[in-house]
Design a protein around this motif. Structure first.
Motif, PDB file in Angstrom:
ATOM      1  N   UNK A 179       0.710  -1.224  -0.310  1.00 31.61           N
ATOM      2  CA  UNK A 179       0.302   0.205  -0.402  1.00 31.61           C
ATOM      3  C   UNK A 179       0.940   1.121  -0.048  1.00 31.61           C
ATOM      4  N   UNK A 180       1.836   1.000   1.214  1.00 35.29           N
ATOM      5  CA  UNK A 180       2.641   2.510   0.774  1.00 35.29           C
ATOM      6  C   UNK A 180       3.375   2.241  -0.454  1.00 35.29           C
ATOM      7  N   UNK A 181       3.874   1.668  -0.930  1.00 35.41           N
ATOM      8  CA  UNK A 181       3.920   1.676  -2.306  1.00 35.41           C
ATOM      9  C   UNK A 181       3.433   2.166  -3.645  1.00 35.41           C
ATOM     10  N   UNK A 182       2.153   1.653  -3.722  1.00 33.86           N
ATOM     11  CA  UNK A 182       1.567   2.366  -4.424  1.00 33.86           C
ATOM     12  C   UNK A 182       1.014   3.595  -4.548  1.00 33.86           C
ATOM     13  N   UNK A 183       0.595   3.993  -3.004  1.00 33.99           N
ATOM     14  CA  UNK A 183       0.575   4.862  -2.737  1.00 33.99           C
ATOM     15  C   UNK A 183       1.575   5.948  -3.274  1.00 33.99           C
ATOM     16  N   UNK A 184       3.220   5.658  -3.783  1.00 34.51           N
ATOM     17  CA  UNK A 184       3.907   6.812  -3.698  1.00 34.51           C
ATOM     18  C   UNK A 184       3.459   6.964  -5.628  1.00 34.51           C
ATOM     19  N   UNK A 185       3.828   8.292  -5.628  1.00 32.23           N
ATOM     20  CA  UNK A 185       4.046   8.823  -6.943  1.00 32.23           C
ATOM     21  C   UNK A 185       5.393   8.739  -8.194  1.00 32.23           C
ATOM     22  N   UNK A 186       6.264   8.840  -7.263  1.00 34.71           N
ATOM     23  CA  UNK A 186       7.638   8.263  -7.718  1.00 34.71           C
ATOM     24  C   UNK A 186       7.782   7.196  -7.111  1.00 34.71           C
ATOM     25  N   UNK A 187       7.949   6.271  -8.264  1.00 36.74           N
ATOM     26  CA  UNK A 187       8.266   4.558  -8.183  1.00 36.74           C
ATOM     27  C   UNK A 187       9.233   4.538  -9.316  1.00 36.74           C
ATOM     28  N   UNK A 188      10.430   5.302 -10.040  1.00 36.25           N
ATOM     29  CA  UNK A 188      11.603   5.081 -10.854  1.00 36.25           C
ATOM     30  C   UNK A 188      12.544   5.404 -10.738  1.00 36.25           C
ATOM     31  N   UNK A 189      12.986   6.403  -9.402  1.00 36.23           N
ATOM     32  CA  UNK A 189      13.741   7.076  -9.756  1.00 36.23           C
ATOM     33  C   UNK A 189      15.220   5.902  -8.995  1.00 36.23           C
ATOM     34  N   UNK A 190      15.824   6.387  -8.722  1.00 37.06           N
ATOM     35  CA  UNK A 190      17.091   5.605  -8.064  1.00 37.06           C
ATOM     36  C   UNK A 190      16.725   5.665  -5.933  1.00 37.06           C
ATOM     37  N   UNK A 191      16.241   6.923  -5.778  1.00 37.56           N
ATOM     38  CA  UNK A 191      16.167   6.764  -4.706  1.00 37.56           C
ATOM     39  C   UNK A 191      14.441   5.866  -4.286  1.00 37.56           C
ATOM     40  N   UNK A 192      13.741   5.739  -4.887  1.00 34.57           N
ATOM     41  CA  UNK A 192      12.066   5.145  -4.637  1.00 34.57           C
ATOM     42  C   UNK A 192      13.093   3.617  -5.019  1.00 34.57           C
ATOM     43  N   UNK A 193      14.011   3.341  -5.658  1.00 37.27           N
ATOM     44  CA  UNK A 193      14.516   2.175  -5.681  1.00 37.27           C
ATOM     45  C   UNK A 193      15.390   1.705  -3.989  1.00 37.27           C
ATOM     46  N   UNK A 194      15.877   2.750  -3.162  1.00 38.20           N
ATOM     47  CA  UNK A 194      16.678   2.918  -2.895  1.00 38.20           C
ATOM     48  C   UNK A 194      15.668   2.315  -1.847  1.00 38.20           C
ATOM     49  N   UNK A 195      14.315   2.745  -1.618  1.00 43.87           N
ATOM     50  CA  UNK A 195      12.937   2.859  -0.314  1.00 43.87           C
ATOM     51  C   UNK A 195      12.489   1.757  -0.401  1.00 43.87           C
ATOM     52  N   UNK A 196      12.241   1.124  -2.054  1.00 40.80           N
ATOM     53  CA  UNK A 196      11.446  -0.662  -2.601  1.00 40.80           C
ATOM     54  C   UNK A 196      12.584  -1.330  -1.612  1.00 40.80           C
ATOM     55  N   UNK A 197      13.835  -1.355  -2.008  1.00 38.39           N
ATOM     56  CA  UNK A 197      14.961  -2.366  -1.650  1.00 38.39           C
ATOM     57  C   UNK A 197      15.214  -1.965   0.216  1.00 38.39           C
ATOM     58  N   UNK A 198      15.113  -1.194   1.101  1.00 38.62           N
ATOM     59  CA  UNK A 198      14.755  -1.294   2.297  1.00 38.62           C
ATOM     60  C   UNK A 198      13.761  -1.875   2.620  1.00 38.62           C
ATOM     61  N   UNK A 199      12.536  -1.465   2.336  1.00 42.49           N
ATOM     62  CA  UNK A 199      11.648  -1.780   2.748  1.00 42.49           C
ATOM     63  C   UNK A 199      11.749  -3.520   2.539  1.00 42.49           C
ATOM     64  N   UNK A 200      12.522  -4.047   1.775  1.00 46.84           N
ATOM     65  CA  UNK A 200      12.493  -5.514   1.265  1.00 46.84           C
ATOM     66  C   UNK A 200      13.048  -6.032   2.260  1.00 46.84           C
ATOM     67  N   UNK A 201      13.815  -5.565   2.593  1.00 47.75           N
ATOM     68  CA  UNK A 201      15.517  -6.169   3.083  1.00 47.75           C
ATOM     69  C   UNK A 201      14.824  -5.644   4.593  1.00 47.75           C
TER      70      UNK A 201
END
Length: 174
Positions: free
Chosen positions: A56-78
């Motif tokens: 839900x937090x990922x889908x609510x993000x407007x930016x899912x393509x930037x390097x910063x967004x990918x680091x947030x995604x990786x952090x949540x997965x980790x």
């Protein structure tokens, strides 16, 4: 109530036959199963809510393509992976330790046999048999404890890996 008393007496008789090492095997087995039940509970009750929150937090993000967004995604997965794999190493260690604890019982039982042989000689097979019994029962108990844990811990490992893979698939990166 009588059934419980009879059950307790048979357990006490088994431990008396196998020696005090069986208490250690029983403690390792109990600890292993408590941890495995907790992990199953976590995977079935707690983790689905946590996964839905992350998605839900990922889908609510407007930016899912930037390097910063990918680091947030990786952090949540980790973070989710760390919670998923919590206690799994301890469970695998306890599964591996059970036969070794049983082997310790074998060694102590054989020491008892050799002590009897040193004191009484080899003329009393009944005393030697009790020591050999004390040597083999802990080995059997350790193996049975490990076998009960091997199957369920491997299933638990598979569930953890599947949950992690599904989480990664649920967080698409564009």
């Amino acid at each position: 109530m009588l059934f419980l008393i009879e059950l307790w007496e048979s357990v006490r008789s088994f431990i008396a036959t196998g020696g005090n090492v069986l208490y250690v095997v029983a403690f390792a087995l109990l600890l292993m199963w408590i941890m495995m039940i907790e992990r199953y509970w976590f995977l079935s009750k707690v983790y689905p809510k946590m996964k839905n929150d992350i998605v839900g937090r990922w889908d609510a993000r407007e930016d899912t393509t930037s390097w910063y967004a990918h680091r947030i995604r990786d952090t949540w997965i980790s973070e989710a992976t760390e919670l998923l794999e919590q206690r799994m190493l301890t469970i695998r260690t306890l599964v591996a330790m059970c036969p070794l604890i049983g082997l310790l019982g074998t060694v102590t039982g054989m020491i008892g046999v050799f002590e009897v042989m040193a004191q009484q000689g080899t003329g009393n097979p009944r005393l030697m048999a009790s020591g050999i019994s004390m040597a083999t029962i802990p080995t059997m108990a350790g193996m049975v404890a490990a076998l009960s844990g091997v199957f369920f811990s491997s299933r638990l490992d598979a569930k953890v890996k599947l949950a992690k893979a599904k989480l990664i698939d649920s967080l698409p990166h564009h």
